[in-house]
Scaffold this active site. Structure first.
Site, PDB file in Angstrom:
ATOM      1  N   HIS A  40      43.837  37.613  42.908  1.00  0.00           N
ATOM      2  CA  HIS A  40      44.204  37.902  41.681  1.00  0.00           C
ATOM      3  C   HIS A  40      44.683  36.589  41.090  1.00  0.00           C
ATOM      4  CE1 HIS A  40      44.391  42.147  41.153  1.00  0.00           C
ATOM      5  NE2 HIS A  40      45.004  42.330  42.369  1.00  0.00           N
TER       6      HIS A  40
ATOM      7  N   ARG B 151      42.538  46.255  28.535  1.00  0.00           N
ATOM      8  CA  ARG B 151      43.712  46.777  29.465  1.00  0.00           C
ATOM      9  C   ARG B 151      44.840  47.194  28.494  1.00  0.00           C
ATOM     10  NH1 ARG B 151      41.512  41.824  31.843  1.00  0.00           N
ATOM     11  NH2 ARG B 151      40.291  42.090  33.345  1.00  0.00           N
TER      12      ARG B 151
ATOM     13  N   ARG C 110      40.618  50.843  27.960  1.00  0.00           N
ATOM     14  CA  ARG C 110      40.924  51.719  29.194  1.00  0.00           C
ATOM     15  C   ARG C 110      42.282  52.185  29.337  1.00  0.00           C
ATOM     16  NH1 ARG C 110      40.725  48.192  34.539  1.00  0.00           N
ATOM     17  NH2 ARG C 110      42.855  47.505  33.744  1.00  0.00           N
TER      18      ARG C 110
ATOM     19  N   GLU D  34      34.915  52.496  40.440  1.00  0.00           N
ATOM     20  CA  GLU D  34      35.386  51.707  41.345  1.00  0.00           C
ATOM     21  C   GLU D  34      35.926  51.964  42.665  1.00  0.00           C
ATOM     22  OE1 GLU D  34      38.957  50.052  39.368  1.00  0.00           O
ATOM     23  OE2 GLU D  34      39.259  52.021  38.482  1.00  0.00           O
TER      24      GLU D  34
ATOM     25  N   ASN E 254      35.587  44.554  41.144  1.00  0.00           N
ATOM     26  CA  ASN E 254      36.793  43.798  42.176  1.00  0.00           C
ATOM     27  C   ASN E 254      37.432  44.967  43.199  1.00  0.00           C
ATOM     28  OD1 ASN E 254      36.671  41.606  40.443  1.00  0.00           O
ATOM     29  ND2 ASN E 254      38.567  41.962  39.294  1.00  0.00           N
ATOM     30  N   ASP E 255      37.646  46.156  42.582  1.00  0.00           N
ATOM     31  CA  ASP E 255      38.222  47.084  43.572  1.00  0.00           C
ATOM     32  C   ASP E 255      37.132  47.760  44.290  1.00  0.00           C
ATOM     33  OD1 ASP E 255      40.947  46.975  43.287  1.00  0.00           O
ATOM     34  OD2 ASP E 255      41.118  48.137  41.932  1.00  0.00           O
TER      35      ASP E 255
ATOM     36  N   ARG F 123      40.793  41.718  48.821  1.00  0.00           N
ATOM     37  CA  ARG F 123      40.290  40.427  48.258  1.00  0.00           C
ATOM     38  C   ARG F 123      41.056  39.442  48.502  1.00  0.00           C
ATOM     39  NH1 ARG F 123      40.334  41.349  41.863  1.00  0.00           N
ATOM     40  NH2 ARG F 123      41.988  43.010  41.825  1.00  0.00           N
TER      41      ARG F 123
ATOM     42  N   CYS G  61      32.357  45.131  34.528  1.00  0.00           N
ATOM     43  CA  CYS G  61      33.650  44.495  33.724  1.00  0.00           C
ATOM     44  C   CYS G  61      34.158  43.746  35.229  1.00  0.00           C
ATOM     45  CB  CYS G  61      34.341  45.298  33.169  1.00  0.00           C
ATOM     46  SG  CYS G  61      35.006  46.669  34.055  1.00  0.00           S
TER      47      CYS G  61
END
Length: 584
Positions: free
Chosen positions: A194, A301, A337, A437, A460-461, A471, A508
């Protein structure tokens, strides 16, 4: 003396600044006994370091004003008193003169002795003041171990700071970024963490896995952070500085060239139009997205409304935020979202759940929203009201199975009915999409498409779950790699399934805005990218040099590859501009 430390590039760029260690207590201490003829000079070094520490505290006090000064001055005063404490000073001198300790070892021994006294105290407050001892001794050791020349100190005083840490939390980086931070060097960490993602968003150069950073770099060392070539150069030479100035000139020229693309169409070399959307969570992001010619917001977000507060945001608070977002995009489509909090973060908003052993696989995203339908309905009502001001889509995070989308649709219908009774203006339609995800959602995507109007792949997830690799764990860099064939097959399958069902599919995740992966994603069939606004021009420029038709022919080879090294080899043949993805 010039020293080069190698690291892994987490965020590209270069910076020249003075080093600031986040964990100075990890300095190496020389425990070799002093020779008799060294005692005088080492005592002078120790006293000079103490004087430097006192001067720093006085300067810090002079820089602080208002509420911040009132908050911090108590600690500055406590530290100043410690630096003048006769027992501390006498003990240090005795250790050097009589015990033949080197200054660093003497400071550490005195620290351990005083810390033991504080730890033995019954009063919790007094025990906690042991931290003052740690910080004061660390400051003196810092001053003691600096190796900067007078010329370097003059230059360092004119530049900002580069943080040197084992790792740095995203919140700390965000705070420091507002105070002149120039870059980050981490002795551990991952390029997919992150913090690394945030560094790229902030435009801060960052190295991770720079193993000897904490032991080799000292506070106020002049440092050239070269996150183009993966190097941190301590005490750079005139030649190093000349290379940095050349890079600065080239960056300015490149920035001007890219600025001309702000209003250009996004099109591949063979004429295929591509949609570039922005990931956003603030008015600054929205303004930057508009300025750089985004086709809309692909991911907004909403968590920022819920975090760092003790009460839940009201419907009106949320409505105003969403309405301003929609108006700010001036008629371009916006994808909001729904709340994507995990139970580990929800306490701050009053959505407290029993502690979970593994929050990443727990009650988060849509799971949390459906557990609190009243809270979720408040958000739904705010979104519906804001959707009258421009085109809006709703994206549901952490979807695993179709019944979750069905439940969300039901809540939207109920909220719409309530608002109609209240004579509130409502949009004619509000597309509902699923964020892909969770591996189960990717594998069962055809069932989800019966209930979803569009899809957004959250790589990412998805990568983290598919590869069973955190990660942020640098020990797993060889596994957590976006080029892993298993992940590519899932991404390709989702894109193909969406296309066959006539549903838009965007991506995304972080790789959407990373130009190293642009050719790969085109080859897999992606035509809708969503990314941080800072990356829009770079990706637009990259796309203009790629032939989508030629890349699509390589899709089968990419998805049939056995290893991520094989994928890298294929990409190098397909795309001459491709650079290898570094592993730790």
């Amino acid at each position: 003396m010039r020293q080069i430390l190698a690291g892994t590039v987490a965020s590209r760029g270069m910076a020249l600044g003075r080093a600031r260690l986040v964990q100075p207590s990890r300095y190496a201490v020389d425990n070799r006994p002093l020779a008799e003829d060294e005692i005088g000079s080492e005592l002078e070094r120790l006293h000079s370091a103490l004087d430097t520490a006192r001067l720093e505290l006085r300067e810090l006090r002079g820089k602080l004003h208002g509420a911040l000064a009132r908050e911090v001055n108590e600690f500055i005063d406590a530290h100043s008193l410690l630096l003048d404490d006769p027992e501390l000073l006498r003990g240090l001198d005795d250790l050097v003169k009589i015990g033949h300790y080197r200054p660093g070892a003497a400071l550490k021994k005195q620290r351990d002795k005083l810390a033991a006294v504080f730890e033995a105290m019954d009063d919790p407050y007094l025990r906690s003041r042991k931290e003052d001892i740690d910080q004061v001794i660390a400051r003196v050791i810092s001053a003691l171990q600096r190796q900067t020349s007078a010329e370097e100190r003059k230059l360092a005083a004119r530049v900002g700071e580069i943080l040197i840490a084992d790792s740095i939390a995203p919140a700390d980086m965000a705070h420091q970024a507002g105070n002149g931070l120039l870059g980050v060097v981490g002795s551990s960490g991952s390029a997919y963490s992150h913090s690394a993602i945030l560094a790229r968003s902030l435009g801060l150069p960052m190295l991770v896995g720079t193993r000897d950073a904490l032991s080799s770099i000292h506070d106020d060392d002049l440092l050239l952070l070269d996150a183009e070539h993966g190097e941190a150069i301590v005490h750079p030479t005139a030649q190093d500085l000349a290379r940095y100035r050349a890079w600065q000139r080239e960056s300015v020229a490149e920035g001007r060239r890219l600025a001309t693309l702000a209003n250009a169409p996004t099109r591949t070399r063979d004429g295929r139009d591509i949609h570039l959307l922005a990931n956003a969570e603030s008015t600054t992001d929205v303004a930057l997205a508009r300025a750089r010619g985004a086709d809309g917001v692909g991911l907004y977000r909403t968590e920022f409304l819920f975090l760092r507060r003790k009460s839940l945001p009201s419907e009106d608070e949320q409505f105003i935020a969403y309405r301003d977002l929609v108006i700010g995009m001036g008629g371009l489509p916006v994808t909001i979202r729904t709340l994507d909090l995990g139970a580990d973060k929800a306490d701050a908003s009053g959505l407290a759940l029993r502690g979970e052993d593994n929050p990443a696989l727990g009650v988060r995203g849509v799971r949390l929203s459906l557990r609190y339908p009243a809270v979720f309905t408040t958000q739904i009502r705010a979104i519906l009201r804001a959707a009258c001001y421009g085109p809006v889509r709703v994206l549901v995070p952490m979807v695993t199975q179709p019944d979750e989308l069905i439940a969300v649709r039901t809540l939207f219908k109920l909220a719409r009915t309530e608002l109609e009774r209240e004579h509130v203006d409502l949009p004619e339609k509000l597309p509902l999409g699923a964020m892909i995800e969770v591996p189960a959602a990717a594998l069962n995507v055809r069932a989800l498409l019966d209930h979803a109007d569009f899809l957004a792949i959250g790589t990412n997830d998805l990568a983290q779950y598919v590869l069973a690799a955190d990660r942020g764990n640098d020990a797993l860099d060889n596994i957590y790699n976006p080029l892993q064939p298993a992940l590519l097959r899932l991404i390709a399958y989702v894109i193909t399934s969406g296309r066959r069902a006539g549903r838009p599919v965007s991506l995304c995740g972080e790789i959407g805005g990373d130009t190293r992966f642009t050719a790969l994603l085109l080859a897999l069939g992606l035509t809708e990218f969503s990314m941080h606004p800072s990356q829009l021009l770079l990706v637009r420029d990259r796309l203009a040099g790629l032939d989508r038709s030629a890349l699509r022919k390589a899709a089968i080879s990419l998805t049939r590859a056995a290893t991520h090294e094989d994928v890298e080899t294929l990409l190098a043949h397909m795309d001459p501009g491709f650079g290898p993805v570094a592993s730790g």
